[in-house]
Enzyme design. Sequence first.
Site, PDB file in Angstrom:
ATOM      1  N   TYR A  53       0.836  -1.216   0.000  1.00  0.00           N
ATOM      2  CA  TYR A  53       0.000   0.000   0.000  1.00  0.00           C
ATOM      3  C   TYR A  53       0.868   1.263   0.000  1.00  0.00           C
ATOM      4  O   TYR A  53       0.352   2.364  -0.250  1.00  0.00           O
ATOM      5  CB  TYR A  53      -0.940   0.048   1.214  1.00  0.00           C
ATOM      6  CG  TYR A  53      -1.917  -1.108   1.322  1.00  0.00           C
ATOM      7  CD1 TYR A  53      -2.126  -2.003   0.268  1.00  0.00           C
ATOM      8  CD2 TYR A  53      -2.643  -1.320   2.491  1.00  0.00           C
ATOM      9  CE1 TYR A  53      -3.004  -3.062   0.388  1.00  0.00           C
ATOM     10  CE2 TYR A  53      -3.532  -2.385   2.602  1.00  0.00           C
ATOM     11  CZ  TYR A  53      -3.703  -3.251   1.554  1.00  0.00           C
ATOM     12  OH  TYR A  53      -4.588  -4.305   1.678  1.00  0.00           O
ATOM     13  N   HIS A 111       0.387 -11.792   1.651  1.00  0.00           N
ATOM     14  CA  HIS A 111      -0.687 -11.026   1.005  1.00  0.00           C
ATOM     15  C   HIS A 111      -1.409 -11.838  -0.074  1.00  0.00           C
ATOM     16  O   HIS A 111      -2.640 -11.852  -0.143  1.00  0.00           O
ATOM     17  CB  HIS A 111      -0.069  -9.761   0.398  1.00  0.00           C
ATOM     18  CG  HIS A 111      -1.010  -8.613   0.270  1.00  0.00           C
ATOM     19  ND1 HIS A 111      -0.601  -7.303   0.350  1.00  0.00           N
ATOM     20  CD2 HIS A 111      -2.339  -8.554   0.048  1.00  0.00           C
ATOM     21  CE1 HIS A 111      -1.635  -6.501   0.206  1.00  0.00           C
ATOM     22  NE2 HIS A 111      -2.704  -7.233   0.006  1.00  0.00           N
TER      23      HIS A 111
HETATM   24  N1  LIG Z   1      -5.699  -8.573   1.498  1.00  0.00           N
HETATM   25  C1  LIG Z   1      -6.054  -8.044   0.371  1.00  0.00           C
HETATM   26  O1  LIG Z   1      -5.709  -8.504  -0.741  1.00  0.00           O
HETATM   27  C2  LIG Z   1      -6.938  -6.822   0.397  1.00  0.00           C
HETATM   28  C3  LIG Z   1      -7.560  -6.396  -0.782  1.00  0.00           C
HETATM   29  C4  LIG Z   1      -8.396  -5.286  -0.708  1.00  0.00           C
HETATM   30  C5  LIG Z   1      -8.590  -4.649   0.503  1.00  0.00           C
HETATM   31  N2  LIG Z   1      -7.934  -5.074   1.638  1.00  0.00           N
HETATM   32  C6  LIG Z   1      -8.113  -4.380   2.949  1.00  0.00           C
HETATM   33  O2  LIG Z   1      -9.499  -4.134   3.168  1.00  0.00           O
HETATM   34  C7  LIG Z   1      -9.698  -2.727   3.289  1.00  0.00           C
HETATM   35  C8  LIG Z   1     -11.072  -2.294   2.775  1.00  0.00           C
HETATM   36  O3  LIG Z   1     -11.266  -2.675   1.452  1.00  0.00           O
HETATM   37  P1  LIG Z   1     -11.351  -1.637   0.259  1.00  0.00           P
HETATM   38  O4  LIG Z   1     -10.308  -0.620   0.450  1.00  0.00           O
HETATM   39  O5  LIG Z   1     -11.380  -2.433  -0.983  1.00  0.00           O
HETATM   40  O6  LIG Z   1     -12.715  -0.903   0.359  1.00  0.00           O
HETATM   41  P2  LIG Z   1     -14.091  -0.867   1.196  1.00  0.00           P
HETATM   42  O7  LIG Z   1     -13.830  -0.614   2.630  1.00  0.00           O
HETATM   43  O8  LIG Z   1     -14.912  -2.017   0.792  1.00  0.00           O
HETATM   44  O9  LIG Z   1     -14.711   0.452   0.543  1.00  0.00           O
HETATM   45  C9  LIG Z   1     -14.004   1.656   0.560  1.00  0.00           C
HETATM   46  C10 LIG Z   1     -14.668   2.633  -0.409  1.00  0.00           C
HETATM   47  O10 LIG Z   1     -15.942   3.005   0.083  1.00  0.00           O
HETATM   48  C11 LIG Z   1     -15.955   4.403   0.391  1.00  0.00           C
HETATM   49  N3  LIG Z   1     -16.634   4.541   1.684  1.00  0.00           N
HETATM   50  C12 LIG Z   1     -16.211   4.123   2.881  1.00  0.00           C
HETATM   51  N4  LIG Z   1     -17.122   4.367   3.839  1.00  0.00           N
HETATM   52  C13 LIG Z   1     -18.159   4.982   3.226  1.00  0.00           C
HETATM   53  C14 LIG Z   1     -19.392   5.491   3.673  1.00  0.00           C
HETATM   54  N5  LIG Z   1     -19.744   5.395   4.948  1.00  0.00           N
HETATM   55  N6  LIG Z   1     -20.212   6.080   2.766  1.00  0.00           N
HETATM   56  C15 LIG Z   1     -19.855   6.174   1.455  1.00  0.00           C
HETATM   57  N7  LIG Z   1     -18.691   5.708   0.961  1.00  0.00           N
HETATM   58  C16 LIG Z   1     -17.847   5.113   1.848  1.00  0.00           C
HETATM   59  C17 LIG Z   1     -14.509   4.842   0.426  1.00  0.00           C
HETATM   60  O11 LIG Z   1     -14.382   6.167  -0.005  1.00  0.00           O
HETATM   61  P3  LIG Z   1     -13.465   7.255   0.729  1.00  0.00           P
HETATM   62  O12 LIG Z   1     -12.192   6.600   1.156  1.00  0.00           O
HETATM   63  O13 LIG Z   1     -13.291   8.289  -0.336  1.00  0.00           O
HETATM   64  O14 LIG Z   1     -14.281   7.742   1.884  1.00  0.00           O
HETATM   65  C18 LIG Z   1     -13.881   3.896  -0.584  1.00  0.00           C
HETATM   66  O15 LIG Z   1     -14.109   4.350  -1.902  1.00  0.00           O
HETATM   67  C19 LIG Z   1      -8.531  -2.148   2.498  1.00  0.00           C
HETATM   68  O16 LIG Z   1      -8.371  -0.772   2.722  1.00  0.00           O
HETATM   69  C20 LIG Z   1      -7.411  -3.030   2.962  1.00  0.00           C
HETATM   70  O17 LIG Z   1      -6.981  -2.655   4.264  1.00  0.00           O
HETATM   71  C21 LIG Z   1      -7.126  -6.153   1.585  1.00  0.00           C
END
Ligand SMILES: NC(=O)c1ccc[n+]([C@@H]2O[C@H](COP(=O)([O-])OP(=O)(O)OC[C@H]3O[C@@H](n4cnc5c(N)ncnc54)[C@H](OP(=O)(O)O)[C@@H]3O)[C@@H](O)[C@H]2O)c1
Length: 284
Positions: A53, A111
């Site tokens: 990241y 990962h």
């Molecule tokens: N291990 C892996 O391979 C892997 C892969 C993907 C993700 N992850 C982990 O999981 C975490 C979460 O997954 P993700 O980043 O894919 O996304 P997510 O949490 O599913 O969604 C995040 C998105 O939703 C928006 N959002 C968040 N809260 C909101 C709300 N209350 N109302 C409206 N929009 C909202 C955010 O926008 P803003 O930020 O602009 O507010 C962002 O665009 C990652 O950050 C990471 O730590 C791990």
Amino acid sequence: MKSLIDTYTLNNGIKIPIVGFGTWQTPDGAIAKVAVKSALSSGYRHIDTAEMYGNEKSIGAAIKESGVSRNSLFITSKLSNSAHSYEKATAAIEKSLSDLQVSTLDLFLIHWPNPKMFRDTDWERHLQDTWRALEDAYTAGKLKAIGVSNFREHHFNILKETQTIKPMINQIRICPGDYNEELINYCRNEEILLEAYSPLGTGKIFTDKTMNEIAEKNNKTVAQVCLRWSLQHGFLPLPKSIHEDRIEENSHLFDFELSESDMDTIDSLEGIVGYVVDPDKAEF
Ligand SMILES: NC(=O)c1ccc[n+]([C@@H]2O[C@H](COP(=O)([O-])OP(=O)(O)OC[C@H]3O[C@@H](n4cnc5c(N)ncnc54)[C@H](OP(=O)(O)O)[C@@H]3O)[C@@H](O)[C@H]2O)c1
């Protein structure tokens, strides 16, 4: 289940807060620092990052500046896909510790099981060597828990051939419309806790009609319904946001409960946020 700092217990006895703060696509620098400080102010005590990241330094700095005591925090990082060897993984763990300015990590994950660059060159042996590096760092006390991400059953079987310590976590994509029940049941039988990444479908969940109807009926937002669904299933969701108001919103999950019928309706949604990439075919 009453607050963000309630815990699940891992198969090695370590306790882990039931919601983590996601940081993928959170830009390094001021944005990451403000986001992490907002999360800590809202009561999150579990931060999820990864070498890939590119924001570990800012996250480490934000944690230091926040004044929140290290022992009240649960910090996770993950191994870069380019570091699938014993030596490289050992060095990568040291780098994450240094960048995050900590002497131990609460959790460190492989990962991805089968990175593209090792796919044609005995990736299984690379994976086993990498796991041994995590086991050794765990035994040395640098990592309090170790686990994996994006693993399916056949990847666990490769580890099993040589492992001396079994993984404590599998972090996989779990969101309404995209969850792998067979894999979830496998992990549960193996006492491997499931962390739900992309619990909001990386932002794709918000336009779904059914989710909006359920949110309205419960006087909650779509994000809160989504995260509550995850918790009621016993998953550990990792919502990400860089906006203070959303970070706060996503923490208010404990003043309502989804009915069995709402849970069933959400369970039956299919493909509303697309599907997870196949870890044996991913382009990275
Ligand atoms: N291990 C892996 O391979 C892997 C892969 C993907 C993700 N992850 C982990 O999981 C975490 C979460 O997954 P993700 O980043 O894919 O996304 P997510 O949490 O599913 O969604 C995040 C998105 O939703 C928006 N959002 C968040 N809260 C909101 C709300 N209350 N109302 C409206 N929009 C909202 C955010 O926008 P803003 O930020 O602009 O507010 C962002 O665009 C990652 O950050 C990471 O730590 C791990």
